[in-house]
Motif scaffolding. Structure first.
Motif, PDB file in Angstrom:
ATOM      1  N   SER A  38      60.246  -8.497  17.390  1.00  0.00           N
ATOM      2  CA  SER A  38      60.581  -7.867  16.114  1.00  0.00           C
ATOM      3  C   SER A  38      61.228  -6.508  16.347  1.00  0.00           C
ATOM      4  CB  SER A  38      59.306  -7.722  15.278  1.00  0.00           C
ATOM      5  OG  SER A  38      59.546  -7.002  14.096  1.00  0.00           O
ATOM      6  N   VAL A  39      60.627  -5.691  17.198  1.00  0.00           N
ATOM      7  CA  VAL A  39      61.166  -4.358  17.475  1.00  0.00           C
ATOM      8  C   VAL A  39      62.579  -4.454  18.038  1.00  0.00           C
ATOM      9  CG1 VAL A  39      60.943  -2.359  19.019  1.00  0.00           C
ATOM     10  CG2 VAL A  39      58.953  -3.209  17.767  1.00  0.00           C
ATOM     11  N   ARG A  40      62.802  -5.365  18.939  1.00  0.00           N
ATOM     12  CA  ARG A  40      64.131  -5.460  19.553  1.00  0.00           C
ATOM     13  C   ARG A  40      65.174  -5.912  18.528  1.00  0.00           C
ATOM     14  NH1 ARG A  40      63.246  -3.827  24.394  1.00  0.00           N
ATOM     15  NH2 ARG A  40      61.341  -4.372  25.532  1.00  0.00           N
ATOM     16  N   CYS A  41      64.787  -6.729  17.580  1.00  0.00           N
ATOM     17  CA  CYS A  41      65.709  -7.107  16.499  1.00  0.00           C
ATOM     18  C   CYS A  41      66.044  -5.906  15.617  1.00  0.00           C
ATOM     19  CB  CYS A  41      65.110  -8.226  15.663  1.00  0.00           C
ATOM     20  SG  CYS A  41      65.105  -9.840  16.457  1.00  0.00           S
ATOM     21  N   TYR A  42      65.033  -5.138  15.244  1.00  0.00           N
ATOM     22  CA  TYR A  42      65.284  -3.956  14.408  1.00  0.00           C
ATOM     23  C   TYR A  42      66.184  -2.957  15.134  1.00  0.00           C
ATOM     24  CZ  TYR A  42      61.411  -5.580  11.449  1.00  0.00           C
ATOM     25  OH  TYR A  42      60.601  -6.305  10.616  1.00  0.00           O
ATOM     26  N   ASP A  98      74.696 -10.283  14.403  1.00  0.00           N
ATOM     27  CA  ASP A  98      74.984  -9.671  13.108  1.00  0.00           C
ATOM     28  C   ASP A  98      73.829  -8.762  12.699  1.00  0.00           C
ATOM     29  OD1 ASP A  98      76.572  -9.848  10.373  1.00  0.00           O
ATOM     30  OD2 ASP A  98      74.442 -10.092   9.912  1.00  0.00           O
ATOM     31  N   ALA A  99      74.154  -7.573  12.185  1.00  0.00           N
ATOM     32  CA  ALA A  99      73.127  -6.586  11.865  1.00  0.00           C
ATOM     33  C   ALA A  99      72.125  -7.107  10.851  1.00  0.00           C
ATOM     34  CB  ALA A  99      73.776  -5.304  11.348  1.00  0.00           C
ATOM     35  N   ASP A 100      72.601  -7.753   9.795  1.00  0.00           N
ATOM     36  CA  ASP A 100      71.684  -8.214   8.742  1.00  0.00           C
ATOM     37  C   ASP A 100      70.832  -9.382   9.221  1.00  0.00           C
ATOM     38  OD1 ASP A 100      72.567  -6.275   6.967  1.00  0.00           O
ATOM     39  OD2 ASP A 100      74.196  -7.531   6.230  1.00  0.00           O
ATOM     40  N   VAL A 101      71.427 -10.264  10.043  1.00  0.00           N
ATOM     41  CA  VAL A 101      70.639 -11.358  10.616  1.00  0.00           C
ATOM     42  C   VAL A 101      69.567 -10.789  11.543  1.00  0.00           C
ATOM     43  CG1 VAL A 101      70.700 -13.393  12.108  1.00  0.00           C
ATOM     44  CG2 VAL A 101      72.498 -13.046  10.403  1.00  0.00           C
ATOM     45  N   ALA A 102      69.953  -9.815  12.364  1.00  0.00           N
ATOM     46  CA  ALA A 102      68.979  -9.211  13.282  1.00  0.00           C
ATOM     47  C   ALA A 102      67.832  -8.573  12.515  1.00  0.00           C
ATOM     48  CB  ALA A 102      69.677  -8.171  14.160  1.00  0.00           C
ATOM     49  N   TYR A 103      68.164  -7.907  11.420  1.00  0.00           N
ATOM     50  CA  TYR A 103      67.116  -7.262  10.630  1.00  0.00           C
ATOM     51  C   TYR A 103      66.138  -8.293  10.064  1.00  0.00           C
ATOM     52  CZ  TYR A 103      64.768  -5.306   6.610  1.00  0.00           C
ATOM     53  OH  TYR A 103      63.808  -4.957   5.703  1.00  0.00           O
ATOM     54  N   VAL A 104      66.653  -9.350   9.442  1.00  0.00           N
ATOM     55  CA  VAL A 104      65.747 -10.343   8.844  1.00  0.00           C
ATOM     56  C   VAL A 104      64.989 -11.086   9.935  1.00  0.00           C
ATOM     57  CG1 VAL A 104      65.551 -12.262   7.247  1.00  0.00           C
ATOM     58  CG2 VAL A 104      67.311 -10.560   6.883  1.00  0.00           C
ATOM     59  N   ALA A 105      65.623 -11.306  11.078  1.00  0.00           N
ATOM     60  CA  ALA A 105      64.906 -11.915  12.197  1.00  0.00           C
ATOM     61  C   ALA A 105      63.715 -11.050  12.593  1.00  0.00           C
ATOM     62  CB  ALA A 105      65.845 -12.105  13.381  1.00  0.00           C
ATOM     63  N   GLY A 106      63.906  -9.735  12.575  1.00  0.00           N
ATOM     64  CA  GLY A 106      62.799  -8.834  12.873  1.00  0.00           C
ATOM     65  C   GLY A 106      61.654  -8.993  11.893  1.00  0.00           C
ATOM     66  N   VAL A 107      61.988  -9.152  10.623  1.00  0.00           N
ATOM     67  CA  VAL A 107      60.949  -9.359   9.604  1.00  0.00           C
ATOM     68  C   VAL A 107      60.188 -10.649   9.893  1.00  0.00           C
ATOM     69  CG1 VAL A 107      60.529  -9.766   7.151  1.00  0.00           C
ATOM     70  CG2 VAL A 107      62.234  -8.064   7.862  1.00  0.00           C
ATOM     71  N   VAL A 108      60.901 -11.714  10.224  1.00  0.00           N
ATOM     72  CA  VAL A 108      60.256 -13.003  10.511  1.00  0.00           C
ATOM     73  C   VAL A 108      59.328 -12.868  11.712  1.00  0.00           C
ATOM     74  CG1 VAL A 108      60.660 -15.383  11.248  1.00  0.00           C
ATOM     75  CG2 VAL A 108      62.119 -14.350   9.483  1.00  0.00           C
ATOM     76  N   TYR A 109      59.840 -12.292  12.798  1.00  0.00           N
ATOM     77  CA  TYR A 109      59.016 -12.148  13.998  1.00  0.00           C
ATOM     78  C   TYR A 109      57.789 -11.273  13.725  1.00  0.00           C
ATOM     79  CZ  TYR A 109      62.768 -14.239  16.794  1.00  0.00           C
ATOM     80  OH  TYR A 109      63.697 -15.098  17.325  1.00  0.00           O
ATOM     81  N   ARG A 110      57.954 -10.227  12.920  1.00  0.00           N
ATOM     82  CA  ARG A 110      56.801  -9.369  12.609  1.00  0.00           C
ATOM     83  C   ARG A 110      55.717 -10.154  11.881  1.00  0.00           C
ATOM     84  NH1 ARG A 110      55.177  -6.528   8.263  1.00  0.00           N
ATOM     85  NH2 ARG A 110      57.145  -6.733   7.130  1.00  0.00           N
ATOM     86  N   HIS A 111      56.134 -10.944  10.913  1.00  0.00           N
ATOM     87  CA  HIS A 111      55.155 -11.725  10.160  1.00  0.00           C
ATOM     88  C   HIS A 111      54.471 -12.771  11.037  1.00  0.00           C
ATOM     89  CE1 HIS A 111      55.331 -10.380   5.990  1.00  0.00           C
ATOM     90  NE2 HIS A 111      56.623 -10.173   6.148  1.00  0.00           N
ATOM     91  N   ARG A 112      55.141 -13.223  12.072  1.00  0.00           N
ATOM     92  CA  ARG A 112      54.538 -14.209  12.975  1.00  0.00           C
ATOM     93  C   ARG A 112      53.765 -13.551  14.113  1.00  0.00           C
ATOM     94  NH1 ARG A 112      53.603 -18.925  10.932  1.00  0.00           N
ATOM     95  NH2 ARG A 112      53.828 -20.020  12.906  1.00  0.00           N
ATOM     96  N   GLY A 113      53.664 -12.215  14.096  1.00  0.00           N
ATOM     97  CA  GLY A 113      52.909 -11.528  15.123  1.00  0.00           C
ATOM     98  C   GLY A 113      53.640 -11.370  16.437  1.00  0.00           C
TER      99      GLY A 113
END
Length: 710
Positions: free
Chosen positions: A205-209, A185-200
């Protein structure tokens, strides 16, 4: 239609009513919402106890935007069918949107009791968000997700609330538990990217975005190019660039564009980053100012833009996002004839365990209550022990999470604030959009951003004569206040270790280091560091901050150094929590440019580690020089990249002198205005007095230098 709620018992539709309701459904499916509603109303005119007719009205009334009629329909469904959980949940949503929180909460609980647990808990969570209760919201969203684990919307709500709370560990657990279909899902993928970015975890993160972006792209070949758009060099592939450039606005996932740009800048792909961010910021949509924040933040770090080019980006942002100001305050209403203290409001998301708090806490603690009364506007979703330590120093504490810009401005005016000071700039969770409405007669920005806000509504930038030198005023939207020493007052956290002898004495080689955020470490910086390593044989380099813990970025960095002739065994790249012990492994800290390091420069001097810095674009490119001057070590300042290499090599060439310098630095910074909070704050208060007096006397804001009070 009548807006009276029926109190009769429900009846089943007869054959004629059943046929009419089928006709209503067919009309709605054909896009004729008005006709569909009319047919359902006709059924109710014959008998308003037919609950299915009230249900049939809900969808067409929602499409037609007839809000009050929609509420009436839902109220009647709930009255006639009190076990209809979906109706209760929908009614909760309508009441929530109308600000009727108590009624909405009660309806949400009825929905849960009637079996619509997922939607009922979702509404409960949204109500908590609206009142700034993020922890309660996360708990409610967790229950909603548990009731509907395959619902992407429930996942998004829960992850967003956990991001607000910085609950990234739990967010990762949830992502790991999701079925693949939900992760697509696009919105899930986007928020997953935010989570991964914050965790380094930057590559993930890039692949989710990219996945979120690709979901909006209609052409299959273009979508595939976007989805696989990360090149091995950390830049977008040519196919991805071409696909993105050709997208119509309707197919642009603006939040993902902006977030992806933030990560690509860390990968040193600044041009790709700026292209994505500019596209996102140009779209007319809600929260545009947040996307613009990312663009401005990235521009500050771009290694190849001139100071004037960055100022022009800020100027375009101001023109694109103007908002009307509130009516001006009459100076006669704020007279200080009775000698009352100035009321100063500090606006920040960082009254917590954050590096900025090390600069905020000593200032608010040292304010003279007879001169300045301070009020906190705290954009905090998760207070902590630092919050509890800072809070008592304020005369009033105003939580602002979930508070609209309008309500924020009303509170500032009700509090009688004379000077409102932004401590965040364009970083996350700032309230600049509210400050653009001019809720206070004098407004300033200080310490949290070290750059112009680009906003005419902010009257003053509080800096110093080194980082914002004479002749640089045109780079600021604000007028510049120049303190007589570095712009920040610093207090290290309790429990920091003592400095040790310079590590080269025992190691037999010099260790350079940088503990700054990775976005500052651009290709120009890496080139200069490679020259330093070549000039100092057997020396090592430590790069340690959160994003360097990402294997993809570490590989990119090792490869770049390899292309410059530096072997991997001379590099120590990664992330270790708790940097204080790292300082005791480093002989010389190397500053970044054109955006100097921030907190780590103050920390390094406190730990006895000399910082070699180079001046660049004001003001952030001269912060290192301002600190070194204030500490009394101007010999650590270079004025060109060539001189930067020379200063570092010369310092490394005499280990005995390096050790003597190391032993002197903690006493030097401790004796300077950087750690003399009372001295610093008296000067800051003098600046506040001048700002307010100018306004009180009908004079426009003007740049000025502050003399240290005697």
């Amino acid at each position: 239609m009548s807006r009276t709620q029926t109190t009769a018992a429900a009846v089943a539709p007869d054959a004629a009513a059943t046929a009419a309701l089928r006709q209503s459904a067919a009309l709605l499916a054909a896009g004729r919402a008005e006709d569909a509603a009319s047919v359902a109303v006709g059924v109710l005119q014959r008998d308003n106890r037919i609950v299915d007719a009230w249900r049939a009205l809900v969808a067409p009334l929602r499409q037609l935007g007839r809000g009050q009629d929609l509420v009436t329909a839902l109220e009647n469904v709930c009255a006639l069918a009190p076990t209809d959980g979906d109706a209760w949940a929908a009614l909760a949503g309508e009441w929530r949107q109308r600000g009727l929180a108590e009624k909405a909460e009660a309806a949400a609980q009825r929905a849960i009791a009637a079996g619509a647990a997922a939607e009922g808990w979702r509404q409960t969570g949204l109500l908590a968000i609206g009142s700034g209760r993020i922890t309660d919201a996360a708990a409610a969203f967790e229950r909603a997700w548990q009731a509907a684990p395959g619902d992407a919307g429930m996942v998004v709500n829960l992850l967003n609330s956990l991001v607000e709370l910085r609950g990234f560990g739990r967010a990762l657990e949830i992502l790991d538990a999701l079925p693949p279909a939900v992760l697509e899902d696009a919105d899930v993928a986007y928020v997953a990217g935010v989570v991964y970015r914050h965790r380094g975890r930057l590559e993930e993160s890039v692949r989710c975005y990219l996945r979120a972006m690709a979901s909006r792209v209609e052409a299959a070949d273009a979508a595939a190019a976007v989805r696989d758009g990360l090149g091995a060099d950390g830049r977008l592939t040519p196919a991805c660039r071409a696909a993105v450039a050709g997208l119509p606005d309707a197919q642009v996932h603006a939040p993902a564009f902006g977030e992806l740009g933030s990560v690509l800048a860390v990968f040193r792909a600044f041009d790709d980053a700026m292209t994505l961010m500019e596209r996102a910021a140009a779209l007319p949509a809600t929260r545009q100012e947040r996307r613009s924040d990312s663009l401005l933040f990235c521009a500050n770090y771009h290694p190849d833009l001139t100071a004037d080019e960055i100022r022009e980006i800020y100027r375009r942002y101001e023109d694109r996002t103007r908002v009307p100001a509130l009516p001006a305050i009459d100076p006669a209403d704020r007279r200080r004839a009775d000698g009352r203290p100035l009321r100063v409001g500090y606006v920040s998301p960082d009254f917590r365990g954050h590096s900025c708090a090390q600069f905020i806490e000593p200032v608010v603690a040292a304010h003279d209550p007879a001169a300045v009364e301070v009020v906190a506007y705290a954009e905090l979703s998760q207070p902590d022990e630092v919050t509890e330590r800072i809070r008592p120093h304020f005369a009033a504490w105003r939580p602002t999470v979930g508070v609209s810009d309008e309500a924020f401005c009303r509170q500032v005016r009700d509090d009688g604030i004379d000077i409102l000071v932004d401590l965040a700039g364009h970083t996350t969770r700032n309230r600049l959009q509210a400050m653009r409405r001019r809720p206070a007669p004098v407004q300033a920005t200080w310490i949290g951003y070290c750059f112009t806000t680009g906003l005419e509504a902010i009257d003053y930038y509080i800096g110093d004569a080194v980082s914002a030198p004479a002749g640089s005023d045109h780079l600021f939207a604000e007028k510049v206040v120049r303190l007589p020493f570095v712009l920040g007052c610093y207090t290290p956290p309790p429990g920091t270790p003592e400095p040790v002898p310079t590590p080269a004495l025992a190691a037999g080689h010099v260790t350079f280091g940088c503990l700054s955020r990775a976005i500052r470490v651009n290709d120009r910086v890496l080139g200069a560091w490679a020259q330093i390593l070549h000039r100092v044989p057997d020396s090592r380099l430590v790069l340690n901050s959160r994003h360097f813990g990402d294997p993809f970025l570490a590989r990119l960095t090792v490869a770049k150094f390899g292309s410059l002739g530096i072997a991997p065994e001379r590099l120590d790249i990664g992330f270790t929590r708790g940097a204080w012990d790292l300082y005791n492994r480093i002989d010389i800290l190397l500053d970044c440019f054109p955006h100097n390091s921030g907190t780590t420069t103050f920390e390094a001097f406190w730990m006895g580690v000399p910082v070699v810095t180079v001046t660049d674009r004001p003001p952030a490119g001269r912060l290192g020089a301002a600190v070194a001057n204030t500490v009394g070590h101007p010999e650590l300042i270079a004025y060109s990249e060539r001189e930067y290499v020379e200063v570092a090599a010369r310092l490394a060439g005499d280990v005995a002198a390096l050790d003597a310098l190391r032993q002197s630095l903690r006493p030097a910074i401790a004796a300077s205005p950087i750690m003399d909070a009372r001295r610093f704050v008296r000067t800051l208060e003098a600046a506040y007095g001048t700002m307010f007096d100018r306004w009180q006397n009908g004079l426009p804001p003007a740049s000025f230098s502050v003399a240290e009070p005697r």
